[in-house]
Design a protein around this motif. Structure first.
Motif, short mmCIF file in Angstrom:
data_model
loop_
_atom_site.label_atom_id
_atom_site.label_comp_id
_atom_site.label_asym_id
_atom_site.label_seq_id
_atom_site.Cartn_x
_atom_site.Cartn_y
_atom_site.Cartn_z
N TRP A 7 125.20 33.36 16.05
CA TRP A 7 124.46 33.96 17.15
C TRP A 7 123.54 32.88 17.73
O TRP A 7 122.77 32.26 17.00
CB TRP A 7 123.67 35.17 16.68
N VAL A 8 123.65 32.68 19.04
CA VAL A 8 123.02 31.55 19.70
C VAL A 8 122.06 32.03 20.78
O VAL A 8 122.41 32.91 21.58
CB VAL A 8 124.10 30.63 20.33
N THR A 9 120.86 31.45 20.81
CA THR A 9 119.96 31.67 21.94
C THR A 9 120.37 30.65 23.00
O THR A 9 120.09 29.46 22.88
CB THR A 9 118.49 31.48 21.53
N GLU A 10 121.05 31.15 24.02
CA GLU A 10 121.72 30.30 25.00
C GLU A 10 120.86 30.21 26.27
O GLU A 10 120.99 31.01 27.20
CB GLU A 10 123.10 30.88 25.29
N GLY A 11 119.96 29.21 26.28
CA GLY A 11 119.00 29.09 27.36
C GLY A 11 119.62 28.79 28.70
O GLY A 11 119.13 29.25 29.74
N GLY A 12 120.69 28.01 28.73
CA GLY A 12 121.30 27.63 29.99
C GLY A 12 121.86 28.79 30.77
O GLY A 12 121.76 28.84 32.00
N GLN A 13 122.45 29.76 30.06
CA GLN A 13 123.02 30.94 30.70
C GLN A 13 122.11 32.16 30.58
O GLN A 13 122.51 33.26 30.97
CB GLN A 13 124.40 31.23 30.10
N ASN A 14 120.91 31.93 30.02
CA ASN A 14 119.91 33.00 29.86
C ASN A 14 120.53 34.21 29.15
O ASN A 14 120.44 35.34 29.62
CB ASN A 14 119.33 33.42 31.20
N ALA A 15 121.14 33.93 28.00
CA ALA A 15 121.91 34.96 27.31
C ALA A 15 121.86 34.75 25.81
O ALA A 15 121.58 33.65 25.32
CB ALA A 15 123.36 34.95 27.78
N ILE A 16 122.16 35.82 25.09
CA ILE A 16 122.47 35.72 23.67
C ILE A 16 123.98 35.57 23.56
O ILE A 16 124.74 36.33 24.17
CB ILE A 16 122.00 36.97 22.92
N ALA A 17 124.41 34.57 22.82
CA ALA A 17 125.85 34.32 22.66
C ALA A 17 126.25 34.62 21.23
O ALA A 17 125.55 34.24 20.28
CB ALA A 17 126.19 32.88 23.01
N ARG A 18 127.39 35.31 21.09
CA ARG A 18 127.99 35.52 19.77
C ARG A 18 129.28 34.72 19.70
O ARG A 18 130.15 34.84 20.58
CB ARG A 18 128.31 37.01 19.53
N VAL A 19 129.41 33.88 18.67
CA VAL A 19 130.61 33.08 18.48
C VAL A 19 131.29 33.58 17.20
O VAL A 19 130.72 33.48 16.11
CB VAL A 19 130.29 31.58 18.38
N ASP A 20 132.48 34.14 17.37
CA ASP A 20 133.18 34.74 16.23
C ASP A 20 133.46 33.68 15.16
O ASP A 20 133.90 32.57 15.46
CB ASP A 20 134.49 35.38 16.71
#
Length: 334
Positions: free
Chosen positions: A102-115
């Motif tokens: 689980w990534v705090t994705e600042g560039g896309q202003n989103a929380i990212a989940r990587v399976d």
């Protein structure tokens, strides 16, 4: 022995490492402990930033400057590159209860989940009115809810089960940075610009500030030990502090050297403290029992190790200035 090879990408997005481990060892300290330091070049990860254990012997690492998440295997030197999307600039990464990154994705202003198995990327974007939150760090609480910080002044929570995302303004505005969970289940974060730490009530979303004893200290990162003490790296003061959440008391120590700049703090499973000191270009180990500091200066300038993490016997960090990983293994002598 130093082994080098050029980075080559295959159809599966795998890369061969440019460096499979260059290790040095220290002499045993007064407690009979020695440390093995190993560096791993990961040039495909630009701005190797926050790291975390992937749970299978590999390490996740954020490539903040090229929008990637890397999965590195120190046993084989194999590196898997996951592209996070257009304009991605990942800051923090943790392993969730589901095994995913689980990534705090600042560039896309989103929380990212990587399976964890397929490396499929799912994005959960913040509301449009919360643009440019400057997402920082995340944790999962004991109910599986993700809590995260944004340095532009937000605290957020996300329920993976319902995909419900809620945002709240942080007290004192900008500054929310590192975040941690205590063994008793309390969520605490640090505010760099706000010069405080704060507890988040995970039930009501109420936030209670706690003032460290040093004014203007620049509390940057936090990590809990097994005794519910929240350890704080103080960027401005050069201190590491411990707040006992049970007694409400503080203890503070100054890092060694001239004008130390402690960036991150990590507490290992033996309750030893690891810090990164930008001024000394070093990782620093602190033993709360003996109150002794041990420094591990990088062999390259401008290492800039940011968030650390680890597993039993190993502390890991990303040298964001050198696009490589560093591992320090703790070895008790007989």
């Amino acid at each position: 022995m130093l082994r080098r090879s050029f980075l080559q990408f295959g159809l599966a997005g795998l890369a061969a490492p440019a460096l499979i481990g260059r290790a040095t060892a220290t002499a045993p300290d007064a407690t009979g402990t020695k440390f093995n330091v190993t560096y791993f070049d990961v040039p495909a990860i630009k701005g190797a930033r926050d790291v975390t254990d992937a749970g299978d012997g590999t390490i996740w690492v954020c490539g903040q400057r090229n929008g990637t998440l890397g999965r590195f295997d120190p046993r084989s030197g194999q590196l898997k590159i996951v592209e996070l999307g257009h304009d991605a600039a990942p800051h923090g990464v943790i392993r969730g209860p589901d095994g995913a990154a689980w990534v705090t994705e600042g560039g896309q202003n989103a929380i990212a989940r990587v399976d964890d198995r397929t490396h499929k990327v799912d994005l959960f974007k913040l509301p449009a009115e919360r643009g440019r939150a400057n997402l920082n760090t995340a944790i999962f609480d004991k109910n599986g809810i993700l809590w995260f910080t944004g340095q532009n002044g937000i605290i957020g929570r996300f329920d993976p089960g319902t995909a419900k995302l809620e945002i709240k303004d942080a007290p004192r505005g900008p500054g929310a940075y590192g975040i941690t969970l205590t063994p008793s289940g309390e969520a605490w974060y640090a505010s760099l610009a706000g010069n405080h730490i704060a507890q988040i009530n995970t039930g009501t979303f109420e936030i209670t500030m706690v003032e460290p004893p040093t004014p203007g200290q620049g509390a940057r990162r936090v990590w809990s030990d097994s005794k519910n003490r929240v350890w704080v790296s103080e960027w401005n003061s050069g201190n590491v502090s411990a707040y006992d959440t049970l007694s409400g008391t503080w203890k503070t120590w100054k890092l060694p050297g001239d004008k130390p700049r402690p960036y991150s703090v990590y507490v290992d499973d033996a309750d030893k403290i690891w810090l990164t000191d930008f001024s000394a270009n070093a990782i620093v180990h602190f033993d709360p029992v003996t109150e002794a500091f041990t420094g591990f200066a990088s062999d390259k300038p401008g290492a800039n190790v940011r968030q650390m993490d680890g597993r039993t016997g190993e502390a890991w960090g990303g040298e964001s200035g050198n696009d490589r990983l560093v591992r320090i293994q703790t070895v008790k002598q007989a």
